[in-house]
Enzyme design. Structure first.
Site, PDB file in Angstrom:
ATOM      1  N   ARG A 155      19.408   4.745 -12.818  1.00  0.00           N
ATOM      2  CA  ARG A 155      17.972   4.449 -12.817  1.00  0.00           C
ATOM      3  C   ARG A 155      17.622   3.365 -13.852  1.00  0.00           C
ATOM      4  NH1 ARG A 155      13.184   5.793  -9.755  1.00  0.00           N
ATOM      5  NH2 ARG A 155      11.654   4.763 -11.030  1.00  0.00           N
ATOM      6  N   ARG A 197       7.979   3.775  -5.203  1.00  0.00           N
ATOM      7  CA  ARG A 197       8.747   4.230  -6.362  1.00  0.00           C
ATOM      8  C   ARG A 197       7.932   4.036  -7.638  1.00  0.00           C
ATOM      9  NH1 ARG A 197      13.966   5.456  -5.076  1.00  0.00           N
ATOM     10  NH2 ARG A 197      14.483   4.722  -2.989  1.00  0.00           N
ATOM     11  N   ILE A 198       8.231   4.909  -8.594  1.00  0.00           N
ATOM     12  CA  ILE A 198       7.550   4.817  -9.885  1.00  0.00           C
ATOM     13  C   ILE A 198       8.246   3.739 -10.712  1.00  0.00           C
ATOM     14  CG2 ILE A 198       6.865   6.100 -11.948  1.00  0.00           C
ATOM     15  CD1 ILE A 198       5.752   7.332  -9.390  1.00  0.00           C
ATOM     16  N   THR A 223      -2.394  -0.478  -4.532  1.00  0.00           N
ATOM     17  CA  THR A 223      -3.330   0.060  -3.555  1.00  0.00           C
ATOM     18  C   THR A 223      -2.908   1.480  -3.205  1.00  0.00           C
ATOM     19  OG1 THR A 223      -4.293  -0.179  -1.363  1.00  0.00           O
ATOM     20  CG2 THR A 223      -2.095  -1.102  -1.644  1.00  0.00           C
ATOM     21  N   HIS A 224      -3.897   2.380  -3.209  1.00  0.00           N
ATOM     22  CA  HIS A 224      -3.628   3.802  -2.956  1.00  0.00           C
ATOM     23  C   HIS A 224      -4.542   4.292  -1.833  1.00  0.00           C
ATOM     24  CE1 HIS A 224      -2.346   7.865  -3.783  1.00  0.00           C
ATOM     25  NE2 HIS A 224      -3.616   8.227  -3.735  1.00  0.00           N
ATOM     26  N   ASP A 264      -0.975   1.642 -14.827  1.00  0.00           N
ATOM     27  CA  ASP A 264      -0.536   2.011 -16.175  1.00  0.00           C
ATOM     28  C   ASP A 264       0.738   2.844 -16.020  1.00  0.00           C
ATOM     29  OD1 ASP A 264      -1.362   4.518 -15.422  1.00  0.00           O
ATOM     30  OD2 ASP A 264      -3.092   4.595 -16.769  1.00  0.00           O
ATOM     31  N   GLY A 318       1.142   5.997 -15.875  1.00  0.00           N
ATOM     32  CA  GLY A 318       1.010   7.240 -15.110  1.00  0.00           C
ATOM     33  C   GLY A 318       1.145   6.988 -13.615  1.00  0.00           C
ATOM     34  N   ASP A 326      -0.703   6.623 -10.425  1.00  0.00           N
ATOM     35  CA  ASP A 326      -2.033   6.354  -9.851  1.00  0.00           C
ATOM     36  C   ASP A 326      -3.169   6.682 -10.816  1.00  0.00           C
ATOM     37  OD1 ASP A 326      -0.731   5.630  -7.449  1.00  0.00           O
ATOM     38  OD2 ASP A 326      -0.775   7.691  -6.717  1.00  0.00           O
TER      39      ASP A 326
HETATM   40  C1  GRF Z   1      -0.508   2.087   2.413  1.00  0.00           C
HETATM   41  O1  GRF Z   1      -1.491   2.963   2.926  1.00  0.00           O
HETATM   42  C2  GRF Z   1      -0.277   2.335   0.954  1.00  0.00           C
HETATM   43  O2  GRF Z   1      -1.424   2.573   0.220  1.00  0.00           O
HETATM   44  C3  GRF Z   1       0.585   3.568   1.031  1.00  0.00           C
HETATM   45  O3  GRF Z   1       1.495   3.274   2.059  1.00  0.00           O
HETATM   46  C4  GRF Z   1       0.865   2.407   2.987  1.00  0.00           C
HETATM   47  C5  GRF Z   1       1.720   1.177   3.129  1.00  0.00           C
HETATM   48  O4  GRF Z   1       1.369   0.479   4.267  1.00  0.00           O
HETATM   49  N1  GRF Z   1       1.167   3.921  -0.223  1.00  0.00           N
HETATM   50  P1  GRF Z   1       2.007  -0.941   4.614  1.00  0.00           P
HETATM   51  O5  GRF Z   1       3.497  -0.869   4.370  1.00  0.00           O
HETATM   52  O6  GRF Z   1       1.335  -1.977   3.770  1.00  0.00           O
HETATM   53  O7  GRF Z   1       1.707  -1.113   6.086  1.00  0.00           O
END
Ligand code: GRF
Length: 213
Positions: free
Chosen positions: A78, A104-105, A121-122, A154, A156, A158
């Protein structure tokens, strides 16, 4: 900017983006669709994936964008992988690093190296439903509204300061796939808009506040 004769010329300055993705890459595709517009203010200069078969890599190739695979199986452990990812990204000299479905983190050393310049993006309205199963967890909880979040990364999971969010309704009969598809439509638009604003106006963090401009 002006020519020697004093005529203004269009600035070609743009922020350099490196996108990290593990999956199909629809968010990457949206960024690639935006970046040819000179007014967008950002260009994807590199794509990094932990998965050799990620669709995101095909999208990068088709767009003529350099890509690198950093598969954990290719590293001794790792710690070595952490260094590998960090170096793979640094090679592109990014202004901003965009995690777009990167599953991955990243190590604190990575976050420190690109501190305040990494956004993720979450697919949920953070701080609710953090982690790898944000859509499934929101559905299981029974929320009527969920959404997507762009946040500064950061150390953590998300937990970083929120830059922008869009709410998305949960519809009767939704399963994880239908809800995720509805979220992803909003997510692509939010990511493109937010990354563009960050590229053009800058991003700073003051405590929990992420401020664009
Ligand atoms: C997105 O919804 C992202 O937030 C999530 O996995 C999805 C990835 O979609 N963690 P893509 O590979 O960009 O189509």
């Amino acid at each position: 900017m002006q020519t020697p004769s004093g005529h203004p010329v269009e600035s070609t300055a743009h922020a350099r983006l490196v996108v990290l993705a593990s999956g199909g890459g629809s968010n990457l595709a949206a960024l690639l669709a935006a970046h040819d517009n000179p007014g967008y203010g950002a260009r994807v200069v590199g794509v990094v994936s932990d998965k050799p078969d990620a669709g995101a890599l095909d999208l990068a190739r088709e767009a003529g964008v350099a890509s690198v695979v950093v598969a954990p199986a290719d590293f001794a452990d790792r710690a070595a992988w952490n260094i590998g990812v960090s170096e793979a990204v640094a090679v592109f000299q990014p202004d901003y690093v965009v995690l777009a479905g990167f599953m991955r983190i990243l190590a604190p050393s990575f976050v420190d190296r690109f501190a305040g310049r990494i956004v993720n993006t979450h697919p949920a309205l953070l701080p609710s439903f953090a982690g790898a199963h944000g859509v499934r967890d929101a559905l299981a909880y029974g929320v009527k509204v969920t959404g997507c979040t762009v946040h500064v990364v950061d150390t953590g999971v998300d937990t970083g300061p929120i830059v922008a969010q869009t709410a998305v309704p949960v519809v009767e009969g939704d399963d994880e796939a239908t809800l995720h598809e509805r979220i992803k439509v909003a997510e692509r638009a939010l990511l493109v808009e937010t990354v563009g604003r960050i590229a053009r106006e800058g991003l700073r963090v003051e405590g929990r506040q992420a401020i664009v401009g």
